[in-house]
Scaffold this motif. Structure first.
Motif, PDB file in Angstrom:
ATOM      1  N   HIS A  81      73.768 -40.089  35.402  1.00 67.13           N
ATOM      2  CA  HIS A  81      74.082 -41.225  36.261  1.00 67.13           C
ATOM      3  C   HIS A  81      72.849 -41.529  37.112  1.00 67.13           C
ATOM      4  CE1 HIS A  81      78.701 -41.544  36.031  1.00 67.13           C
ATOM      5  NE2 HIS A  81      78.268 -40.857  34.989  1.00 67.13           N
ATOM      6  N   LEU A  82      72.320 -42.718  36.953  1.00 67.14           N
ATOM      7  CA  LEU A  82      71.134 -43.148  37.693  1.00 67.14           C
ATOM      8  C   LEU A  82      71.448 -44.406  38.486  1.00 67.14           C
ATOM      9  CD1 LEU A  82      68.519 -42.963  34.786  1.00 67.14           C
ATOM     10  CD2 LEU A  82      68.855 -41.234  36.534  1.00 67.14           C
ATOM     11  N   LEU A  83      70.781 -44.551  39.627  1.00 64.21           N
ATOM     12  CA  LEU A  83      70.802 -45.799  40.381  1.00 64.21           C
ATOM     13  C   LEU A  83      69.422 -46.420  40.256  1.00 64.21           C
ATOM     14  CD1 LEU A  83      72.834 -45.031  43.644  1.00 64.21           C
ATOM     15  CD2 LEU A  83      73.509 -46.442  41.704  1.00 64.21           C
ATOM     16  N   ILE A  84      69.343 -47.528  39.528  1.00 64.56           N
ATOM     17  CA  ILE A  84      68.063 -48.177  39.274  1.00 64.56           C
ATOM     18  C   ILE A  84      68.001 -49.491  40.044  1.00 64.56           C
ATOM     19  CG2 ILE A  84      67.876 -47.130  36.987  1.00 64.56           C
ATOM     20  CD1 ILE A  84      68.769 -49.840  35.822  1.00 64.56           C
ATOM     21  N   PRO A  85      66.797 -49.978  40.368  1.00 63.13           N
ATOM     22  CA  PRO A  85      66.683 -51.288  41.022  1.00 63.13           C
ATOM     23  C   PRO A  85      67.241 -52.389  40.126  1.00 63.13           C
ATOM     24  CG  PRO A  85      64.628 -50.054  41.195  1.00 63.13           C
ATOM     25  CD  PRO A  85      65.495 -49.293  40.247  1.00 63.13           C
ATOM     26  N   SER A  86      67.867 -53.341  40.732  1.00 61.33           N
ATOM     27  CA  SER A  86      68.459 -54.435  39.951  1.00 61.33           C
ATOM     28  C   SER A  86      67.397 -55.262  39.235  1.00 61.33           C
ATOM     29  CB  SER A  86      69.288 -55.329  40.870  1.00 61.33           C
ATOM     30  OG  SER A  86      68.491 -55.840  41.935  1.00 61.33           O
ATOM     31  N   SER A  87      66.141 -55.210  39.693  1.00 60.00           N
ATOM     32  CA  SER A  87      65.076 -55.962  39.025  1.00 60.00           C
ATOM     33  C   SER A  87      64.759 -55.410  37.644  1.00 60.00           C
ATOM     34  CB  SER A  87      63.812 -55.941  39.885  1.00 60.00           C
ATOM     35  OG  SER A  87      63.397 -54.605  40.136  1.00 60.00           O
ATOM     36  N   TRP A  88      65.209 -54.201  37.321  1.00 66.58           N
ATOM     37  CA  TRP A  88      64.979 -53.637  35.995  1.00 66.58           C
ATOM     38  C   TRP A  88      65.969 -54.151  34.960  1.00 66.58           C
ATOM     39  CZ3 TRP A  88      64.004 -47.645  36.642  1.00 66.58           C
ATOM     40  CH2 TRP A  88      62.950 -47.453  37.549  1.00 66.58           C
ATOM     41  N   LEU A  89      66.978 -54.856  35.388  1.00 72.05           N
ATOM     42  CA  LEU A  89      68.083 -55.198  34.501  1.00 72.05           C
ATOM     43  C   LEU A  89      67.611 -55.956  33.265  1.00 72.05           C
ATOM     44  CD1 LEU A  89      71.117 -55.212  33.996  1.00 72.05           C
ATOM     45  CD2 LEU A  89      71.288 -57.290  35.369  1.00 72.05           C
ATOM     46  N   GLY A  90      66.642 -56.858  33.411  1.00 68.23           N
ATOM     47  CA  GLY A  90      66.205 -57.667  32.283  1.00 68.23           C
ATOM     48  C   GLY A  90      65.382 -56.916  31.264  1.00 68.23           C
ATOM     49  N   SER A  91      64.849 -55.747  31.611  1.00 63.34           N
ATOM     50  CA  SER A  91      63.967 -55.027  30.696  1.00 63.34           C
ATOM     51  C   SER A  91      64.603 -53.781  30.096  1.00 63.34           C
ATOM     52  CB  SER A  91      62.685 -54.616  31.433  1.00 63.34           C
ATOM     53  OG  SER A  91      62.983 -53.801  32.553  1.00 63.34           O
ATOM     54  N   ILE A 133      76.176 -55.115  40.774  1.00 66.37           N
ATOM     55  CA  ILE A 133      75.018 -54.708  41.565  1.00 66.37           C
ATOM     56  C   ILE A 133      75.446 -54.534  43.015  1.00 66.37           C
ATOM     57  CG2 ILE A 133      72.743 -55.423  42.402  1.00 66.37           C
ATOM     58  CD1 ILE A 133      72.382 -56.924  39.765  1.00 66.37           C
ATOM     59  N   ASP A 134      74.996 -53.431  43.618  1.00 61.67           N
ATOM     60  CA  ASP A 134      75.302 -53.199  45.028  1.00 61.67           C
ATOM     61  C   ASP A 134      74.517 -54.188  45.881  1.00 61.67           C
ATOM     62  OD1 ASP A 134      76.485 -51.248  47.128  1.00 61.67           O
ATOM     63  OD2 ASP A 134      74.376 -51.413  47.683  1.00 61.67           O
ATOM     64  N   GLU A 135      75.244 -54.947  46.718  1.00 66.76           N
ATOM     65  CA  GLU A 135      74.591 -56.005  47.480  1.00 66.76           C
ATOM     66  C   GLU A 135      73.629 -55.452  48.525  1.00 66.76           C
ATOM     67  OE1 GLU A 135      77.790 -55.533  47.232  1.00 66.76           O
ATOM     68  OE2 GLU A 135      78.787 -57.291  46.363  1.00 66.76           O
ATOM     69  N   GLY A 136      73.955 -54.311  49.112  1.00 66.54           N
ATOM     70  CA  GLY A 136      73.124 -53.774  50.178  1.00 66.54           C
ATOM     71  C   GLY A 136      71.832 -53.175  49.674  1.00 66.54           C
ATOM     72  N   SER A 137      71.929 -52.286  48.676  1.00 65.78           N
ATOM     73  CA  SER A 137      70.736 -51.595  48.184  1.00 65.78           C
ATOM     74  C   SER A 137      70.084 -52.277  46.993  1.00 65.78           C
ATOM     75  CB  SER A 137      71.110 -50.165  47.794  1.00 65.78           C
ATOM     76  OG  SER A 137      72.083 -50.165  46.752  1.00 65.78           O
ATOM     77  N   GLN A 138      70.734 -53.291  46.424  1.00 65.95           N
ATOM     78  CA  GLN A 138      70.211 -53.978  45.242  1.00 65.95           C
ATOM     79  C   GLN A 138      69.927 -52.985  44.115  1.00 65.95           C
ATOM     80  OE1 GLN A 138      69.732 -57.561  44.744  1.00 65.95           O
ATOM     81  NE2 GLN A 138      71.241 -57.258  46.373  1.00 65.95           N
ATOM     82  N   THR A 139      70.896 -52.115  43.863  1.00 64.39           N
ATOM     83  CA  THR A 139      70.777 -51.135  42.792  1.00 64.39           C
ATOM     84  C   THR A 139      71.926 -51.300  41.815  1.00 64.39           C
ATOM     85  OG1 THR A 139      71.973 -49.508  44.140  1.00 64.39           O
ATOM     86  CG2 THR A 139      69.551 -49.432  44.181  1.00 64.39           C
ATOM     87  N   LEU A 140      71.729 -50.755  40.628  1.00 61.83           N
ATOM     88  CA  LEU A 140      72.706 -50.851  39.545  1.00 61.83           C
ATOM     89  C   LEU A 140      72.882 -49.473  38.922  1.00 61.83           C
ATOM     90  CD1 LEU A 140      74.405 -52.735  37.609  1.00 61.83           C
ATOM     91  CD2 LEU A 140      72.354 -52.837  36.182  1.00 61.83           C
ATOM     92  N   LEU A 141      74.100 -49.144  38.559  1.00 60.60           N
ATOM     93  CA  LEU A 141      74.375 -47.863  37.915  1.00 60.60           C
ATOM     94  C   LEU A 141      73.973 -47.915  36.452  1.00 60.60           C
ATOM     95  CD1 LEU A 141      75.676 -45.014  37.898  1.00 60.60           C
ATOM     96  CD2 LEU A 141      77.843 -46.138  37.339  1.00 60.60           C
ATOM     97  N   LEU A 142      73.237 -46.892  36.018  1.00 61.97           N
ATOM     98  CA  LEU A 142      72.876 -46.724  34.607  1.00 61.97           C
ATOM     99  C   LEU A 142      73.395 -45.370  34.157  1.00 61.97           C
ATOM    100  CD1 LEU A 142      69.597 -47.552  32.791  1.00 61.97           C
ATOM    101  CD2 LEU A 142      70.524 -45.255  32.594  1.00 61.97           C
ATOM    102  N   ILE A 143      74.059 -45.351  33.016  1.00 61.07           N
ATOM    103  CA  ILE A 143      74.620 -44.117  32.466  1.00 61.07           C
ATOM    104  C   ILE A 143      73.937 -43.832  31.133  1.00 61.07           C
ATOM    105  CG2 ILE A 143      76.703 -42.976  31.620  1.00 61.07           C
ATOM    106  CD1 ILE A 143      78.279 -44.710  33.561  1.00 61.07           C
TER     107      ILE A 143
END
Length: 260
Positions: A187-197, A226-236
């Motif tokens: 379980h990772l929390l990645i920046p939402s800007s990575w979503l497209g790549s 996407i979490d609005e506060g931290s701008q992160t997304l869960l990656l599994i």
């Protein structure tokens, strides 16, 4: 006029023929080769979590008679984890089953009388209702008796026992926590800007801090919001099938290769 020796003139000519202007020198192929840069890396912190994990709770109020497993013990699916004192529930079940047999006999007797026109349909209907009620009551106590034994829902290991044998607990009391370390995921929390790549099925490297051994993991799925506060997304991510020595709760670093 001073006479110049022939051999001096010849040497000077050969020197001039051999000298080449700096601008006319051939380029070095090593210096002219295209410059390449190593792929950049993006890193994120993550933790190992098990798909199969649970806190087993009591479904009834009663006294614990037996807990065969200790903290850290392995167990198989359907193995006994906790056993309650079930004497009271068993007695109620026996009484309910006896009442169900009596209602069944009464119904059969009324049906026989009805065939001889000795009783009416009302008596038969009442007997049928009593039999159904007695059977339902017996089923309730059967469920209670089954709840006297808590069995394992999957193969796993005991994380911790919350209660001890001979304790009396209420309904809903947590009994023990279990986990299956064979179903671990990253379980990772990645920046939402990575979503497209990042795409499902791509590989990345995950290194647990406890082992220090890099593992080739694969993106299994991405979070739904996407979490609005931290701008992160869960990656599994999924681990290799031959991974050994890993436990739920281990943390580590994930590295994603990015094109230069």
């Amino acid at each position: 006029m001073r006479r110049t020796e022939p051999w001096i003139t010849l040497a000077f000519g050969l020197f001039c023929l051999g000298a080449t202007p700096a601008t006319a020198q051939e380029s070095d192929p090593l210096l002219d080769s295209p410059v390449t840069t190593a792929p950049a890396e993006r890193t994120a912190r993550g933790v190992l979590r098990a798909r199969n994990q649970a806190v087993m709770s009591s479904e009834l109020a009663g006294r614990i008679l037996e807990m065969p497993v200790q903290d850290g013990d392995d167990f198989k699916k359907d193995a006994l984890l906790v056993r309650f004192d079930c004497s009271a529930y068993q007695a109620q079940l026996n009484a309910a089953q006896a009442a169900a047999r009596a209602a069944r006999e009464e119904l059969a007797h009324n049906q026989q009388l009805a065939s001889l026109n000795s009783v009416g349909r009302y008596q038969v209907a009442v007997a049928q209702a009593r039999q159904a009620e007695a059977q339902a009551q017996a089923q309730v106590y059967q469920v209670q008796v089954r709840r006297c034994s808590v069995t394992a829902p999957f193969d796993g290991r005991v994380v911790s026992r919350r209660v001890q044998p001979h304790e009396s607990v209420a309904s809903g009391t947590p009994l023990l926590e279990i986990v299956d370390n064979r179903t671990l995921e990253i379980h990772l929390l990645i920046p939402s800007s990575w979503l497209g790549s990042l795409k499902q099925g791509e590989t990345f490297e995950f290194t647990p801090d406890e082992t220090g051994q890099p593992l080739q993991a694969e993106i299994k799925r991405l979070g739904a919001r996407i979490d609005e506060g931290s701008q992160t997304l869960l990656l599994i991510g999924t681990l290799p099938a031959d991974s050994q020595g890993l436990l739920a709760g281990m943390s580590g670093s994930a590295r994603f290769a990015v094109a230069p």
